[in-house]
Design a protein around this motif. Structure first.
Motif, short mmCIF file in Angstrom:
data_model
loop_
_atom_site.label_atom_id
_atom_site.label_comp_id
_atom_site.label_asym_id
_atom_site.label_seq_id
_atom_site.Cartn_x
_atom_site.Cartn_y
_atom_site.Cartn_z
N UNK A 58 0.81 -1.22 0.00
CA UNK A 58 0.00 0.00 0.00
C UNK A 58 0.85 1.27 0.00
N UNK A 59 2.10 1.17 0.47
CA UNK A 59 2.94 2.38 0.57
C UNK A 59 4.08 2.41 -0.44
N UNK A 60 4.08 1.48 -1.38
CA UNK A 60 5.22 1.44 -2.32
C UNK A 60 5.32 2.71 -3.15
N UNK A 61 4.22 3.45 -3.29
CA UNK A 61 4.24 4.67 -4.08
C UNK A 61 5.04 5.80 -3.45
N UNK A 62 5.36 5.69 -2.14
CA UNK A 62 6.10 6.78 -1.50
C UNK A 62 7.61 6.62 -1.63
N UNK A 63 8.06 5.44 -2.07
CA UNK A 63 9.50 5.23 -2.24
C UNK A 63 10.04 6.24 -3.25
N UNK A 64 11.15 6.88 -2.89
CA UNK A 64 11.83 7.91 -3.66
C UNK A 64 11.12 9.27 -3.60
N UNK A 65 10.02 9.34 -2.84
CA UNK A 65 9.38 10.64 -2.58
C UNK A 65 10.09 11.31 -1.41
N UNK A 66 10.22 12.63 -1.44
CA UNK A 66 10.84 13.33 -0.33
C UNK A 66 10.01 13.15 0.94
N UNK A 67 10.68 12.89 2.06
CA UNK A 67 9.98 12.77 3.34
C UNK A 67 9.18 14.02 3.65
N UNK A 68 9.70 15.18 3.23
CA UNK A 68 9.00 16.44 3.48
C UNK A 68 7.69 16.50 2.72
N UNK A 69 7.65 15.85 1.55
CA UNK A 69 6.47 15.91 0.70
C UNK A 69 5.44 14.84 1.02
N UNK A 70 5.80 13.87 1.86
CA UNK A 70 4.89 12.77 2.16
C UNK A 70 3.65 13.29 2.89
N UNK A 71 2.48 12.87 2.42
CA UNK A 71 1.20 13.24 3.05
C UNK A 71 0.83 12.14 4.04
N UNK A 72 1.18 12.34 5.32
CA UNK A 72 0.95 11.32 6.33
C UNK A 72 -0.52 11.00 6.51
#
Length: 214
Positions: A58-72
């Motif tokens: 379910x979270x594989x789409x966040x890989x390589x996304x900036x931690x700052x940009x992640x929508x928790x």
């Protein structure tokens, strides 16, 4: 006299404040847009291997996304939709890790319908389909052949009192393991692996009834 000049920032102070603000915004945008804090790992805590795999998918789409940009909040919403997840929180562990803490749903019974089996909670929620004959630590609840069952959904209303009764049995920690529960419109009966059956009657005050039975 009231010297207002003491309370009004000078032009130089304003310029300095704007410069600091602009610098902070530039740093934030750089972290947001660059790969400096790119996610390379999702750490899942508090979950079984099966749930860990579901969360990773379910979270594989966040890989390589900036931690700052992640929508928790968005990620938490997606994970709460998983049938096996009761609660979730998402945190950032800089520089590259997204930490997901899971509160899993707790199974109380295996619902059987013919040759199919599902793990269910005390509220009757269907967590997942399982291979028939596995998860032997859970009591069996036999469903009618026409009973509708959907992963993520709830058992038909007539079976929910039985799952609630089994939840109360688990809380009471009955020393003799319950093999199954028989449910009719008027009575619930616990079938133990060894020893007598326990007839609970209606599914009320189950904890007290089990304590008396002990």
């Amino acid at each position: 006299r009231l010297d207002l000049a003491r309370f009004v920032p000078s032009g130089r102070s304003l310029l300095l404040a704007f410069a600091v603000l602009g610098g902070a915004m530039a740093v934030y945008w750089g972290a947001y847009a660059s790969s400096v804090f790119a996610v390379d790992r999702v750490q899942v805590l508090g979950a079984s291997p099966e749930i860990v795999r579901e969360v990773e998918v379910a979270t594989k789409g966040v890989i390589e996304t900036s931690l700052v940009a992640v929508d928790a909040d968005d990620i938490e919403g997606k994970l709460r939709a998983l049938p096996s997840v009761a609660g979730v929180s998402v945190d950032r562990a800089f520089p590259h890790t997204l930490v997901v803490r899971i509160a899993p749903e707790r199974g109380v019974a295996v619902a059987r319908r013919g040759h199919s089996s599902w793990l269910v909670t005390g509220s009757g929620k269907v967590i997942r389909e399982i291979e028939t004959g596995t998860e032997r630590i859970y009591p069996r609840l036999w469903l009618a052949r026409g009973a509708a069952v959907r992963v993520g959904g709830t058992l038909p209303a007539s079976f929910v009192p039985a799952t609630r009764a089994l939840s109360a049995v688990l809380e009471a920690k009955l020393p003799r393991r319950v093999k199954a529960i028989r449910a009719t419109s008027e009575e619930f009966t616990l079938v133990l692996r060894r020893g007598p059956e326990i007839r609970l009657g209606e599914a009320t005050d189950v904890g007290l009834k089990v304590a008396v039975a002990e």
